[in-house]
Design a protein around this motif. Structure first.
Motif, PDB file in Angstrom:
ATOM      1  N   ASP A 311       0.766  -1.297   0.381  1.00 14.97           N
ATOM      2  CA  ASP A 311       0.238   0.118   0.285  1.00 14.97           C
ATOM      3  C   ASP A 311       0.369   1.114  -0.353  1.00 14.97           C
ATOM      4  O   ASP A 311       0.167   2.755  -0.726  1.00 14.97           O
ATOM      5  CB  ASP A 311      -1.534   0.113   1.152  1.00 14.97           C
ATOM      6  N   GLN A 312       2.218   0.668   0.962  1.00 16.54           N
ATOM      7  CA  GLN A 312       2.747   2.690   0.523  1.00 16.54           C
ATOM      8  C   GLN A 312       3.478   2.716  -1.325  1.00 16.54           C
ATOM      9  O   GLN A 312       3.389   3.962  -1.128  1.00 16.54           O
ATOM     10  CB  GLN A 312       3.867   2.284   1.419  1.00 16.54           C
ATOM     11  N   ASN A 313       3.811   1.135  -1.253  1.00 13.12           N
ATOM     12  CA  ASN A 313       4.897   2.474  -2.726  1.00 13.12           C
ATOM     13  C   ASN A 313       3.328   2.776  -3.993  1.00 13.12           C
ATOM     14  O   ASN A 313       3.591   2.909  -4.524  1.00 13.12           O
ATOM     15  CB  ASN A 313       5.143   0.851  -2.992  1.00 13.12           C
ATOM     16  N   ARG A 314       1.612   2.209  -3.600  1.00 15.05           N
ATOM     17  CA  ARG A 314       0.918   2.465  -4.741  1.00 15.05           C
ATOM     18  C   ARG A 314       0.382   4.087  -4.128  1.00 15.05           C
ATOM     19  O   ARG A 314       0.615   4.431  -5.656  1.00 15.05           O
ATOM     20  CB  ARG A 314      -0.143   1.681  -4.302  1.00 15.05           C
ATOM     21  N   GLN A 315       0.942   4.415  -2.900  1.00 11.49           N
ATOM     22  CA  GLN A 315       0.899   5.329  -2.557  1.00 11.49           C
ATOM     23  C   GLN A 315       1.618   5.797  -3.547  1.00 11.49           C
ATOM     24  O   GLN A 315       1.840   7.588  -3.609  1.00 11.49           O
ATOM     25  CB  GLN A 315       0.317   5.655  -1.003  1.00 11.49           C
ATOM     26  N   GLN A 321       3.410   9.691 -10.174  1.00 10.40           N
ATOM     27  CA  GLN A 321       2.653  10.237 -11.197  1.00 10.40           C
ATOM     28  C   GLN A 321       1.671  10.964 -11.718  1.00 10.40           C
ATOM     29  O   GLN A 321       1.775  11.789 -11.929  1.00 10.40           O
ATOM     30  CB  GLN A 321       1.204   8.821 -11.773  1.00 10.40           C
ATOM     31  N   THR A 322       1.079  11.451 -10.530  1.00  7.93           N
ATOM     32  CA  THR A 322       0.719  12.733 -10.151  1.00  7.93           C
ATOM     33  C   THR A 322       1.941  13.772 -10.218  1.00  7.93           C
ATOM     34  O   THR A 322       1.564  15.412 -11.697  1.00  7.93           O
ATOM     35  CB  THR A 322       0.446  12.843  -8.651  1.00  7.93           C
ATOM     36  N   ARG A 323       2.984  14.054 -10.072  1.00  7.11           N
ATOM     37  CA  ARG A 323       3.916  14.523  -9.936  1.00  7.11           C
ATOM     38  C   ARG A 323       4.502  14.482 -11.912  1.00  7.11           C
ATOM     39  O   ARG A 323       5.177  15.813 -12.482  1.00  7.11           O
ATOM     40  CB  ARG A 323       5.391  14.088  -9.051  1.00  7.11           C
TER      41      ARG A 323
END
Length: 402
Positions: A311-315, A321-323
């Motif tokens: 989950d940490q890596n997904r976040q 991706q946003t950046r």
């Protein structure tokens, strides 16, 4: 008329007189050595004996000089046994020596001190060159007589201290003329083939003369050349030999040498048991510390909840991706602005834009751009390009600018 002698006759006659004098044959003469010379090729010794007022030349041939235990030198007072004879070739009276001893000092003792000094100066007695005796040898090498009491004493001590200790005997004479060479060869054999960890060089007690083999240079150098540590155990505790000085360790007796070389099996077993206990305790403590560390790691987030790391890596992936998207948007915006600016600059420099402001381009009939009225003639056909369209004209008049 008196007899006239030839030199050869006279010298021969004197020589015969000397030989006839029984008191001048096999006699002892004392004096101080001078002009001593050891002829390297022949091995003969040439010297002069002198006292306060006279001197006498002497020679000792190799067969006799090899028996002398000490090294003669100038200034040494000696007693020489030999025969007084004439050396006819030179016409000189000469002592033909059979035996030589130092005056006032035993021959063996003088030889002992001379060799001791020589080897000490070479560094053979230096503690820094001594090899350490191994604490746990696997095999003992023994150099001694196979029939004497020494080998039995050493075997008895080894059997009492360590019944399973392996040993090998390199037999050798320990007394007599052959002893030095045999002792040296036995030490060399153990170094080549014995596979031993320590060598015991020993013999029982005896007089200074009986122990002499262990005071010889050949044995001393064999000990020094040994790559295996050597324990010297010669005679009784009060007996000191050259071998004792050169050896890596001196033992007062052969039995003591065996005690120094062979550890007690029961002590080894106790020592191993103590080490085993310490090892088990140390390993137990180490395992317990590692277990505590493992439990601490297991109770932390990643191992306690395996999906937590996912989950940490997904976040983190969403954030990246946003950046990236924002960076690409800014990049494209910046590049579009630059492109528009460059387009505007190109428009300003475009010939079509210039024509749009009322300018024109004029070409002659061959299609060459006209820059001066001198390039055309009257009635010549020309073509004019305007911002919109083209005109074909005829030159009716021209004016050249001065």
């Amino acid at each position: 008329m008196p007899k006239i002698w030839t030199i050869s006759e006279l010298v021969s006659q004197i020589g015969q007189v000397l030989q006839d004098r029984a008191d001048l044959q096999n006699c002892w003469i004392s004096g101080e050595l001078s002009n001593f010379k050891n002829h390297r090729a022949s091995g003969h010794w040439y010297f002069t004996l002198k006292d306060e007022s006279s001197s006498l030349k002497g020679v000792m041939f190799k067969s006799r000089s090899e028996r002398v235990r000490f090294v003669p030198a100038d200034g040494l007072k000696v007693m020489v046994r030999g025969n007084i004879r004439m050396y006819e070739r030179e016409g000189t009276i000469q002592l033909y020596a059979e035996e030589m001893e130092p005056s006032g000092l035993g021959q063996l003792y003088l030889a002992f001190e001379q060799l001791k000094k020589k080897l000490a100066e070479e560094g053979l007695f230096d503690p820094l060159v001594k090899k350490e005796i191994p604490r746990f040898p696997k095999r003992i090498g023994i150099v001694t007589s196979p029939t004497g009491a020494v080998i039995r004493d050493i075997i008895n001590v080894m059997g009492r201290r360590h019944p399973g200790m392996s040993w090998i005997l390199a037999p050798s004479a320990v007394q007599g003329e052959a002893a030095p060479r045999e002792l040296a060869q036995a030490i060399a054999r153990l170094n080549r083939h014995g596979a031993v960890d320590v060598i015991i060089l020993g013999r029982g007690g005896g007089s200074f003369e009986e122990l002499w083999a262990f005071n010889t240079e050949v044995v001393a150098r064999a000990i020094a050349a040994s790559v295996i540590p050597v324990i010297s155990a010669v005679g009784h505790e009060t007996d000191v030999t050259i071998s004792d000085y050169v050896a890596d360790l001196r033992a007062p007796t052969p039995s003591a040498a065996a005690e120094l070389a062979v550890p007690i099996l029961q002590d080894l077993q106790l020592y191993v048991a103590q080490l085993s206990t310490r090892l088990e305790g140390g390993m137990g403590m180490l395992i317990e510390r590692k277990r505590q560390i493992l439990e601490g790691i297991a109770n932390k987030g990643p191992l306690k909840d395996p999906f937590w790391r996912i989950d940490q890596n997904r976040q983190r992936l969403d954030t990246l991706q946003t950046r990236i998207q924002e960076s690409m948007t800014r990049f494209l915006t910046d590049k579009n602005g630059i492109l528009n600016l460059l387009t505007a600059k190109l428009d300003l420099l475009s010939p079509l834009a210039i024509l749009g402001r009322g300018y024109s381009l004029t070409y002659d009939a061959k299609g060459f751009l006209l820059r001066s009225s001198s390039q055309v003639t009257l009635n010549e056909q020309i073509r004019i390009h305007l911002g919109e369209g083209t005109l074909r004209c005829q030159v009716l008049e021209k004016e050249i600018k001065q």
